[in-house]
Design a protein around this motif. Structure first.
Motif, PDB file in Angstrom:
ATOM      1  N   PRO A   1      -4.147   7.804   9.390  1.00 47.33           N
ATOM      2  CA  PRO A   1      -2.681   7.139   9.345  1.00 47.33           C
ATOM      3  C   PRO A   1      -2.111   7.794   8.213  1.00 47.33           C
ATOM      4  O   PRO A   1      -0.686   7.473   8.624  1.00 47.33           O
ATOM      5  N   THR A   2      -2.436   8.454   7.131  1.00 42.03           N
ATOM      6  CA  THR A   2      -1.700   8.884   6.085  1.00 42.03           C
ATOM      7  C   THR A   2      -2.320   9.894   5.500  1.00 42.03           C
ATOM      8  O   THR A   2      -3.688   9.708   5.317  1.00 42.03           O
ATOM      9  N   VAL A   3      -1.681  10.788   5.047  1.00 42.86           N
ATOM     10  CA  VAL A   3      -2.374  11.939   4.247  1.00 42.86           C
ATOM     11  C   VAL A   3      -1.257  12.423   3.114  1.00 42.86           C
ATOM     12  O   VAL A   3       0.026  12.776   3.473  1.00 42.86           O
ATOM     13  N   THR A   4      -1.523  12.551   1.891  1.00 44.78           N
ATOM     14  CA  THR A   4      -0.594  12.804   0.909  1.00 44.78           C
ATOM     15  C   THR A   4      -1.311  13.866  -0.027  1.00 44.78           C
ATOM     16  O   THR A   4      -2.410  13.607  -0.910  1.00 44.78           O
ATOM     17  N   ALA A   5      -0.736  15.032  -0.084  1.00 45.51           N
ATOM     18  CA  ALA A   5      -1.083  16.211  -1.136  1.00 45.51           C
ATOM     19  C   ALA A   5      -0.824  15.513  -2.706  1.00 45.51           C
ATOM     20  O   ALA A   5       0.199  14.888  -3.046  1.00 45.51           O
ATOM     21  N   GLU A   6      -1.438  15.992  -3.591  1.00 46.01           N
ATOM     22  CA  GLU A   6      -1.183  15.828  -4.944  1.00 46.01           C
ATOM     23  C   GLU A   6      -0.146  16.447  -5.353  1.00 46.01           C
ATOM     24  O   GLU A   6       0.013  17.747  -4.792  1.00 46.01           O
TER      25      GLU A   6
ATOM     26  N   ARG B   1       0.742  -1.155   0.066  1.00 46.74           N
ATOM     27  CA  ARG B   1      -0.131   0.008  -0.040  1.00 46.74           C
ATOM     28  C   ARG B   1       0.842   1.118   0.080  1.00 46.74           C
ATOM     29  O   ARG B   1       1.758   1.388   0.779  1.00 46.74           O
ATOM     30  N   VAL B   2       0.539   2.020  -0.900  1.00 43.06           N
ATOM     31  CA  VAL B   2       1.056   3.436  -1.068  1.00 43.06           C
ATOM     32  C   VAL B   2       0.548   4.565  -0.042  1.00 43.06           C
ATOM     33  O   VAL B   2       1.299   5.142   0.748  1.00 43.06           O
ATOM     34  N   HIS B   3      -0.581   4.664  -0.135  1.00 43.95           N
ATOM     35  CA  HIS B   3      -1.299   5.708   0.413  1.00 43.95           C
ATOM     36  C   HIS B   3      -2.184   5.597   1.752  1.00 43.95           C
ATOM     37  O   HIS B   3      -2.876   6.230   2.430  1.00 43.95           O
ATOM     38  N   GLY B   4      -2.338   3.938   2.014  1.00 45.29           N
ATOM     39  CA  GLY B   4      -2.957   3.410   3.181  1.00 45.29           C
ATOM     40  C   GLY B   4      -4.177   2.382   2.858  1.00 45.29           C
ATOM     41  O   GLY B   4      -4.085   2.068   1.825  1.00 45.29           O
ATOM     42  N   TYR B   5      -4.917   2.086   3.882  1.00 49.50           N
ATOM     43  CA  TYR B   5      -5.876   0.934   3.680  1.00 49.50           C
ATOM     44  C   TYR B   5      -7.254   1.578   3.342  1.00 49.50           C
ATOM     45  O   TYR B   5      -7.558   1.153   2.127  1.00 49.50           O
ATOM     46  N   TYR B   6      -7.820   2.564   3.809  1.00 44.76           N
ATOM     47  CA  TYR B   6      -9.243   2.938   3.084  1.00 44.76           C
ATOM     48  C   TYR B   6      -8.861   4.510   2.910  1.00 44.76           C
ATOM     49  O   TYR B   6      -9.234   5.487   3.614  1.00 44.76           O
ATOM     50  N   VAL B   7      -8.525   4.803   1.649  1.00 47.51           N
ATOM     51  CA  VAL B   7      -8.132   6.267   1.180  1.00 47.51           C
ATOM     52  C   VAL B   7      -9.545   6.888   0.706  1.00 47.51           C
ATOM     53  O   VAL B   7      -9.932   6.136  -0.246  1.00 47.51           O
ATOM     54  N   LEU B   8      -9.617   8.255   1.098  1.00 45.83           N
ATOM     55  CA  LEU B   8     -10.729   8.834   0.798  1.00 45.83           C
ATOM     56  C   LEU B   8      -9.963  10.138  -0.234  1.00 45.83           C
ATOM     57  O   LEU B   8      -9.237  10.800   0.402  1.00 45.83           O
ATOM     58  N   PRO B   9     -10.256  10.318  -1.235  1.00 48.29           N
ATOM     59  CA  PRO B   9      -9.907  11.373  -2.226  1.00 48.29           C
ATOM     60  C   PRO B   9     -10.501  12.801  -1.488  1.00 48.29           C
ATOM     61  O   PRO B   9     -11.632  12.537  -1.165  1.00 48.29           O
ATOM     62  N   PHE B  10      -9.720  13.768  -1.276  1.00 49.15           N
ATOM     63  CA  PHE B  10     -10.366  15.040  -0.915  1.00 49.15           C
ATOM     64  C   PHE B  10     -10.514  15.887  -1.941  1.00 49.15           C
ATOM     65  O   PHE B  10      -9.665  16.480  -2.718  1.00 49.15           O
ATOM     66  N   LEU B  11     -11.897  16.352  -2.149  1.00 41.40           N
ATOM     67  CA  LEU B  11     -12.379  17.297  -3.325  1.00 41.40           C
ATOM     68  C   LEU B  11     -12.272  18.887  -2.654  1.00 41.40           C
ATOM     69  O   LEU B  11     -13.008  19.034  -1.602  1.00 41.40           O
TER      70      LEU B  11
END
Length: 435
Positions: A386-391, A353-363
């Protein structure tokens, strides 16, 4: 407010196409003021057409999240009553609307032709191309029609006498395979290699003879359809297949705004899947009627179709999106419109997994700007990040405050006492300070 030009073959920019997609999904509607009531829930469900149902509850059950994304905090109990509360229910559960989904009760008449196709299917012959059923039902019924030809009627008799019942309770003889027993049909895989009574009752569900009366610990409860759905709905006229298909395609086109044929109704990835030849014909009929307008979308090689009533206007949204939200469930479309690569990771081994398990896109506004891994920790009464990643190219400073506000709102909606940011990195540090 100017309507989008409707010249056949007109090219529209990817920015306009993206906004039209968001507008079709309700993200440009005025925010809810005051307490969200059943009328607002009804309006949003009607706009979306379907709420996909999924069993994963890392945050909460997925069908709750699209309404929160568009309306903010609302009573999940109200949605439960609309779907499974008995009486004059407003939603019903069925597949294949898209996948297993909740749909507005008015859509029932548009799906009865699919039920008839399943009912007429002869399982030892070639499959009807219009048959829409899970592969477990198809493979299972092909086997059961030879091995246990009377089982469907026996299961229906149990439901008639004892419903509502679970699939296990519907078994007429109580026989169940053990986990150590070999799978009767390896083609379906262990996860979908259902017990015989489960296959039979899901087939009855496909044909509309039983319906989902409710859920017990999220397990389906089946009963006779006439004991579940309003009598007026069942007594309504049955549409012919062509009329019903056009109705389904109208829902797809309205909620997608602008889309390719595959996105509208493709056999894989479509909003309401149809066989390719059928899809082409129905699209042509709506183009000839002026309800769909052929256009070209910048950067998209396939022919696209614009819903004739679509209008372009600014979108100033702020939402965390379920992996099964109708806006993003077609991952290829999401990448084309938003330049946002997204794949669900719940079935990916943890180490990959790169961005986590249950990843929600942020609009935010009209762009998808971050991927946010979330978990509702009930024991700690915390919404955990657990994880947050900006585009790429999105400054952290643009994200922190609106994301913190949305996370705090979600935590309160889920009745969690705090927000806990465990993610590493500068964005996470700034986010933890903001909350």
């Amino acid at each position: 407010m100017a309507a989008v030009r409707r010249l056949a073959g007109e090219t529209i920019s990817i920015d306009v196409a993206r906004r039209l997609a968001l507008i079709g999904q309700g993200f440009a509607d005025p925010p809810a003021s005051g307490r969200v009531d059943v009328r607002q829930l009804r309006r949003v469900v009607a706009r979306l057409g379907v709420l996909q149902v999924d069993s994963v509850s890392a945050v909460c059950r997925s069908h709750y999240l699209p309404l929160f994304a568009r309306l903010g905090a609302y009573s999940r109990a109200t949605l439960d009553r609309m779907a499974w509360g008995g009486g004059e229910r407003e939603l019903f559960e069925y597949f294949w609307g898209h996948k297993a989904s909740l749909l507005p009760i008015g859509t029932y008449s548009l799906l009865r032709w699919r039920m008839r196709v399943a009912e007429r299917q002869v399982w030892d012959a070639a499959l009807d191309p219009e048959l829409a059923a899970p592969w477990s039902v198809v493979a299972g019924m092909q086997r059961l029609s030879a091995e246990r030809p009377g089982l469907v009627d026996e299961v229906l008799a149990v439901v008639t006498e004892r419903g509502p019942v679970t699939a296990g309770e519907a078994s007429p003889d109580g026989l169940r395979r053990k986990r150590t027993d070999p799978d009767p049909d390896p083609t379906t895989g262990r996860m979908w290699n259902w017990q015989d009574a489960k296959i039979a009752i899901e087939y009855l569900f496909c044909t509309g003879r039983v319906a989902i009366a409710g859920r017990r610990n999220f397990e389906r409860l089946y009963d006779l359809t006439e004991r579940v759905l309003p009598a007026a709905v069942l007594a309504g006229p049955e549409l012919d297949a062509d009329e019903a298909r056009r109705g389904l395609l109208r829902i797809s086109a309205r909620t997608l705004g602008v889309a390719t044929a595959r996105e509208l109704c493709g056999a894989s990835g479509g909003h309401f899947p149809l066989p390719t030849a059928t899809a082409k014909r129905v699209i042509r009929e709506l183009v000839e009627a002026g309800e769909l307008v052929p256009v070209r979308v910048e950067g998209v090689s396939q022919q696209s179709y614009l819903w004739s009533e679509a209008e372009d206007r600014p979108v100033r949204a702020r939402a965390l999106l379920s992996p099964f939200d109708t806006l993003i469930w077609n991952r290829d479309r999401t990448q084309r419109l938003f330049d946002f690569f997204y794949r669900i990771s719940i079935y990916t081994p943890a180490a990959q997994r790169v961005h986590g398990y249950y990843v929600l896109p942020f609009l935010l506004g009209d762009r998808l700007v971050a991927k946010v891994d979330l978990k509702a920790d009930r024991r700690e009464s915390a919404l955990v990040v657990p994880t947050v990643t900006a585009e790429p190219g999105v400054p952290d400073g643009d994200i922190v405050e609106p994301l913190a506000a949305e996370l705090n709102l979600m935590a309160r909606w889920l009745d969690l006492d705090r927000l806990l940011v465990k993610a590493p990195g500068d964005l996470a540090l700034a986010l933890s300070q903001a909350v």
